[in-house]
Design an enzyme around this catalytic site. Sequence first.
Site, PDB file in Angstrom:
ATOM      1  CG  HIS A   1      -2.067   0.894   1.159  1.00 46.89           C
ATOM      2  ND1 HIS A   1      -1.929   2.261   1.223  1.00 46.89           N
ATOM      3  CD2 HIS A   1      -3.386   0.670   1.012  1.00 46.89           C
ATOM      4  CE1 HIS A   1      -3.125   2.829   1.124  1.00 46.89           C
ATOM      5  NE2 HIS A   1      -4.024   1.879   0.993  1.00 46.89           N
TER       6      HIS A   1
ATOM      7  N   GLY B   1       4.583  22.379  10.484  1.00 47.91           N
ATOM      8  CA  GLY B   1       5.943  21.850  10.373  1.00 47.91           C
ATOM      9  C   GLY B   1       6.741  22.583   9.322  1.00 47.91           C
TER      10      GLY B   1
ATOM     11  CB  THR C   1      12.166   7.040  12.101  1.00 52.22           C
ATOM     12  OG1 THR C   1      11.630   7.732  13.240  1.00 52.22           O
ATOM     13  CG2 THR C   1      13.678   6.940  12.219  1.00 52.22           C
TER      14      THR C   1
END
Lengths: 299, 299
Positions: free
Chosen positions: A82, A163, A170
């Site tokens: 996916h 952000g 990660t």
Amino acid sequence: MSKIVQCIPNFSEGKNITTIKKLIDVAKSTAGVTLVDHSSDENHNRSVFTLIGSPEGVEEVLVKLSKIARDNIDMTKHFGKHPRMGSTDVIALVPIKNITMEETVKLSEKIGERIYNELEIPVMLYANSAKKENRINLANIRKGEFEGMSKKLLEEKWTPDFGENKIHPTAGITAIGARSPMIAFNVNLNTNNLEIANNIARIIRGSSGGFKNCKAIGLLLEDKNIVQVSINMMDYNKLPLYRIFEIIKLEAKKYGVTILESEIIGLTPGKALVDSAIYYLQMNNFDYNTQVLENYLFD
Amino acid sequence: MSKIVQCIPNFSEGKNITTIKKLIDVAKSTAGVTLVDHSSDENHNRSVFTLIGSPEGVEEVLVKLSKIARDNIDMTKHFGKHPRMGSTDVIALVPIKNITMEETVKLSEKIGERIYNELEIPVMLYANSAKKENRINLANIRKGEFEGMSKKLLEEKWTPDFGENKIHPTAGITAIGARSPMIAFNVNLNTNNLEIANNIARIIRGSSGGFKNCKAIGLLLEDKNIVQVSINMMDYNKLPLYRIFEIIKLEAKKYGVTILESEIIGLTPGKALVDSAIYYLQMNNFDYNTQVLENYLFD
């Protein structure tokens, strides 16, 4: 009246039982929300949770779940069929009761802001929460996936809503957005002629000129030797179940074909079915909020 | 899964605002129950409350309400058009979700016992809770009303289910019983010919050979110049709305008459409408408990 929101977070982990269990434990133990369903797919290497609860409960559990996903899912080592771009890949928020789409959008913004501020994972707002045209469609945002995301974020048009222009090393990046409740609705026809199902799907789906809030394809169900019109109802308030059902019946008639049966896959808001009962019973003055007994339990 | 019960206590006070307010305050402030509706009728000198909640919450609030009614409503001074035999005249209990009729009967017995033990008001069990044939029908129990009850209780066949053979001097006697949810369902016809509504009512109602769980009469709605089949659906699990609706449609056709619209008066369990949607949409494998999103909120 209590506000009720559904949320569907998708995590990029479908194999590691320890991580999945940690996510389930938090989903079950957070106040104000109920874990309705969860499923993990090893091939996709992905888990999908469905929760329902108060806006406060949903906010709390999503921040907690995102932290567990960040700390336990390393996207630099992730493989799966996916497409994905983050340890918490996408979070859908759906208004269920006593809450507007606008309020649900606000809630998605609040949660997105917390995910960046508290977990340092950048967040893109999609669907009804999108602030830019190119972010309405999740597939657009996710294009390039985790591996291409660092480069993509350098383009100005892909600056995260919360952000800076770089991914979490990660945990990647998370999309969050408010959308209408979706219902997976299938109608089986009394024929094995796939062309008929395809023709009807084409008539009803928005992309080929049908209803805006309808996605549909024709399918052959080999085990049953019949065909199915498989439908995603994107907004039952604008496009009710009975309307799609009756139009399929009408179009099938052209071929001398009848409807065998229909089905809803998974969950539906109760009101989507009540709306169809009201239509068929010609109950023009029914008030869902005040006349359905169980609704008082949410007060 | 949380058990949910509806209760409908009837109090013999429809005028005194102070007493009615005391009852409302307790109904609103008791944990585990929600006051859904209340109405007071001065002519009847009677108030009807509808509450919904957990079995424990319902038990608690009914004992509390009965105490307030006992301490504030003196039946020796009560006048009103509606037949009555006690300050708390009758309490109906209705299983709504995750609770069987048998459990609801047990609950009615527990509450009846407490009303006698704690408030010294004798209690008769009626409807599905009745232990004797002559107590199934509330009207049988209430015959003679408050004024005749002292004498009536001396007959062995009218010994209370809880209590001795004498009424509470001012609070009289209370009937409590479990029954199926009742839905007040009206179907308006496109004609002002009352005979047609009467004929159809006769066809569908149990007392004249129709459905056991159906009471029905024909009515002329003078303001609208149409007729109505006015129905009490006594058990929607055994007799669904769509079946009555379609039979009325079928029978009206004989006269060239169509259905104008239908209505539910007051409250209905959501499932009664969902059941009709499932019928019309031919949705044979739908599971109400697991597929309706809101149901998870009761867990």
